[in-house]
Design a protein around this motif. Structure first.
Motif, short mmCIF file in Angstrom:
data_model
loop_
_atom_site.label_atom_id
_atom_site.label_comp_id
_atom_site.label_asym_id
_atom_site.label_seq_id
_atom_site.Cartn_x
_atom_site.Cartn_y
_atom_site.Cartn_z
N UNK A 1 0.87 -1.31 -0.08
CA UNK A 1 0.06 -0.02 0.16
C UNK A 1 0.67 1.17 -0.11
N UNK A 2 0.34 2.35 -0.70
CA UNK A 2 1.00 3.55 -0.61
C UNK A 2 0.13 4.59 0.04
N UNK A 3 0.67 5.54 0.62
CA UNK A 3 -0.32 6.66 1.06
C UNK A 3 -0.29 7.60 0.02
N UNK A 4 -1.06 8.61 0.42
CA UNK A 4 -1.17 9.77 -0.97
C UNK A 4 -0.24 10.36 -1.05
N UNK A 5 0.89 10.61 -0.08
CA UNK A 5 2.20 10.92 -0.38
C UNK A 5 3.21 10.21 -0.87
N UNK A 6 2.83 8.97 -1.16
CA UNK A 6 3.95 8.13 -1.91
C UNK A 6 4.64 7.33 -0.80
#
Length: 187
Positions: free
Chosen positions: A58-63
């Motif tokens: 998984x990656x958060x909105x900030x990468x």
């Protein structure tokens, strides 16, 4: 005998106030040594690691990569652990179930990409101890033109006005418009 788990999930009581289990959600850069740097402040401040869930897929909105850490510690040490994580530059998304009691949503409008949306979100989080739960970005004319972002934040109970003040201040510095939820309505 006093260290045996109880049905409530606590690890028993001790003279220092007992030990409770807490969950801390972190956001880490995908670089060697980042996980170790995040775990050291926990141990150095009296926390006992119970489990680590490193969500590399998984990656958060900030990468970045979300990491969930379950730890045990006396209640009076938990805030010190969270503070030490933040002092070491670790982005704490969520700290304990009781940490954030409210959620708010705002819409930011303007040149979000050109003014560095990541920097805007970090400023809001760091100045308010809020956590970004969700982000939706719309840039219909491309990243160089006006865009909008709906941001859902977890905040400490009773701190919504202070958080809105910070959002207004950060947005004013970056020439962004803030659309706040109507009072009494659903956000």
């Amino acid at each position: 005998m006093g260290d045996e788990p109880t049905p409530s999930g606590d690890l028993g009581t001790e003279t220092d106030g007992g030990v409770r289990t807490y969950t801390v959600r972190l956001e880490l850069v995908d670089e060697p040594g980042e996980l170790l740097a995040a775990l050291e402040p926990i141990a150095e401040n009296g926390g006992n690691l119970m489990s680590i869930h490193h969500e590399r897929g998984n990656i958060t909105p900030r990468g970045h990569i979300p990491v969930e850490v379950d730890l045990g510690c006396p209640p009076d040490r938990f805030d010190d652990i969270v503070a030490a994580l933040r002092e070491n530059g670790i982005n704490v998304i969520q700290a304990g179930a009781e940490r954030y009691g409210e959620e708010i949503s705002v819409v930011l409008v303007g040149h979000l990409i050109e003014t560095d949306l990541s920097d805007t979100l970090l400023a809001i989080e760091n100045e308010t101890s809020a956590a970004v739960l969700d982000l939706s970005l719309s840039a219909p004319q491309g990243t160089g033109d006006t865009s909008s972002a709906r941001v859902r934040l977890a905040i400490d109970s009773g701190r919504s006005e202070a958080v809105f003040e910070t959002i207004r201040s950060v947005s004013e510095e970056k020439d962004l418009t803030v659309v706040e939820p109507l009072l009494g309505g659903d956000a």
